[in-house]
Design an enzyme around this catalytic site. Sequence first.
Site, PDB file in Angstrom:
ATOM      1  N   PHE A  28       0.814  -1.213   0.000  1.00 32.64           N
ATOM      2  CA  PHE A  28       0.000   0.000   0.000  1.00 32.64           C
ATOM      3  C   PHE A  28       0.861   1.283   0.000  1.00 32.64           C
ATOM      4  O   PHE A  28       0.918   2.012  -0.998  1.00 32.64           O
ATOM      5  CB  PHE A  28      -0.930  -0.106   1.214  1.00 32.64           C
ATOM      6  N   ILE A  29       1.536   1.550   1.081  1.00 32.32           N
ATOM      7  CA  ILE A  29       2.323   2.786   1.178  1.00 32.32           C
ATOM      8  C   ILE A  29       3.475   2.740   0.181  1.00 32.32           C
ATOM      9  O   ILE A  29       3.753   3.707  -0.542  1.00 32.32           O
ATOM     10  CB  ILE A  29       2.898   2.951   2.609  1.00 32.32           C
TER      11      ILE A  29
ATOM     12  N   ASP B  41       9.295  -8.079  -3.070  1.00 31.84           N
ATOM     13  CA  ASP B  41       8.010  -8.276  -2.392  1.00 31.84           C
ATOM     14  C   ASP B  41       7.593  -9.732  -2.563  1.00 31.84           C
ATOM     15  O   ASP B  41       7.762 -10.299  -3.651  1.00 31.84           O
ATOM     16  CB  ASP B  41       6.959  -7.334  -3.013  1.00 31.84           C
TER      17      ASP B  41
ATOM     18  N   ASP C 295      11.370 -12.755  -0.797  1.00 35.50           N
ATOM     19  CA  ASP C 295      11.051 -12.517   0.598  1.00 35.50           C
ATOM     20  C   ASP C 295      12.257 -11.867   1.268  1.00 35.50           C
ATOM     21  O   ASP C 295      13.384 -12.339   1.084  1.00 35.50           O
ATOM     22  CB  ASP C 295      10.762 -13.901   1.225  1.00 35.50           C
ATOM     23  N   ILE C 296      12.017 -10.848   2.073  1.00 34.11           N
ATOM     24  CA  ILE C 296      13.168 -10.189   2.712  1.00 34.11           C
ATOM     25  C   ILE C 296      13.841 -11.101   3.742  1.00 34.11           C
ATOM     26  O   ILE C 296      14.948 -10.828   4.178  1.00 34.11           O
ATOM     27  CB  ILE C 296      12.812  -8.825   3.354  1.00 34.11           C
TER      28      ILE C 296
ATOM     29  N   TYR D  53       4.517  -6.762  17.912  1.00 38.47           N
ATOM     30  CA  TYR D  53       4.718  -5.814  16.810  1.00 38.47           C
ATOM     31  C   TYR D  53       5.498  -4.595  17.293  1.00 38.47           C
ATOM     32  O   TYR D  53       6.485  -4.169  16.682  1.00 38.47           O
ATOM     33  CB  TYR D  53       3.347  -5.390  16.263  1.00 38.47           C
TER      34      TYR D  53
ATOM     35  N   ASN E  63      -1.391   6.283  11.915  1.00 39.17           N
ATOM     36  CA  ASN E  63      -2.294   5.376  11.185  1.00 39.17           C
ATOM     37  C   ASN E  63      -2.475   5.830   9.740  1.00 39.17           C
ATOM     38  O   ASN E  63      -3.243   6.747   9.463  1.00 39.17           O
ATOM     39  CB  ASN E  63      -3.627   5.265  11.913  1.00 39.17           C
TER      40      ASN E  63
ATOM     41  N   VAL F 185      -7.952  -0.158   9.808  1.00 40.04           N
ATOM     42  CA  VAL F 185      -9.389  -0.048  10.076  1.00 40.04           C
ATOM     43  C   VAL F 185     -10.133   0.784   9.024  1.00 40.04           C
ATOM     44  O   VAL F 185     -11.262   0.469   8.661  1.00 40.04           O
ATOM     45  CB  VAL F 185      -9.628   0.489  11.511  1.00 40.04           C
TER      46      VAL F 185
ATOM     47  N   ILE G 117     -16.794  -3.493  15.481  1.00 35.08           N
ATOM     48  CA  ILE G 117     -16.050  -2.484  16.241  1.00 35.08           C
ATOM     49  C   ILE G 117     -15.501  -3.167  17.488  1.00 35.08           C
ATOM     50  O   ILE G 117     -16.255  -3.830  18.211  1.00 35.08           O
ATOM     51  CB  ILE G 117     -16.974  -1.305  16.611  1.00 35.08           C
TER      52      ILE G 117
END
Length: 311
Positions: A13-14, A33, A55-56, A147, A176, A191, A207
């Site tokens: 994504f980023i 990736d 794979d890293i 994490y 986020n 989310v 939620i």
Amino acid sequence: MVEKILITGGAGFIESHLVDLLATKGYDVYIVDNLSSGRMENVSTRENVFFIMGDIRNVDLMKSLIIKHQFDYVFNLAAVASVAESIDNPLETHKVNHEAVVHLLGLLREYNSNLKRFIFSSSAAVYGNCPELPKKETSDIRLLSPYAIDKYASEQYVLAYGRLYDLPMVAVRFFNVYGPRQNPASDYSGVLSIVKNCFEQNKQFTIYGDGTQTRDFVYVKDVIQALELVMLKNEMQHAVYNVGTGRSTSLNDIIAALSKSFEKELNITVKASRAGDIKDSLADISAITSHGYQPHYDINRGLSEYVKEEL
Ligand code: UD2
């Protein structure tokens, strides 16, 4: 000579937004990736973008790439990005979020003598439930999940490598991040991508907690701006910077705003808060803004672009 950049996780994504920006600016961009969460459709088809399926955690692969290409810049952005997933699978996420980083640092030190910058993406998760708000880079570190532990340990490794071996290191702590291409497919996804998808597909949204938890939601285009800044500014080396907006929004307010945009109500199931979850998160961004970063997307602008646009 054209400068070469390695972006691990470049189909993500980023990362894929960063690939697009840097490729447009004329760099040769190499992506590693394994497509565990990234997607091929995110990968630019430009001739100066090179995709390596891998794979890293594969040290031999990373070593051969580094020896062959001698990168000018390396962004290590590949990660298992979910706090919840790290709690379910701590060993597997540790291998990606920490072990692979330590290996990569060693390889760069040994085989990549021309490195101009190594950029590591850490996380606001390192602040945990530190009561100080907004969270400054100097605020207490409270590691609530595997994490957070892995991100903090890796970030500190990166900075220590810079000091010990005189290497050009910098780290950022993402708050986020949201925007186009964020994959909503798993329960572990960010989310906002899940909420948006539930509105679009008329699905039930779960939620966790009462929805009053707050986050500093930062639009991906602002994050890319921050990443380019830390890549290029020499005086930003050997430090860690928060990347957020300096404003926070509750999950309930996000749902209300999206409800207006989509002109419908969301079907909501309420469950208990997730273990390791943070209540409030808000960035102090004065360190990075002092170097020229300025977020251009407040939550309203970011959400309305996100809802309309699919890049
Ligand atoms: C996000 C990032 C993480 C890290 C951190 C920094 C993702 C997936 N995670 O963790 O990588 O950088 O920010 O602070 O981008 N929630 C629901 N329902 C859902 C999903 C989530 O209620 O279906 C809640 C969740 O319990 C939490 C909030 O929404 O209270 C945000 O969850 P998240 O997984 O998007 O992000 P976070 O803050 O755990």
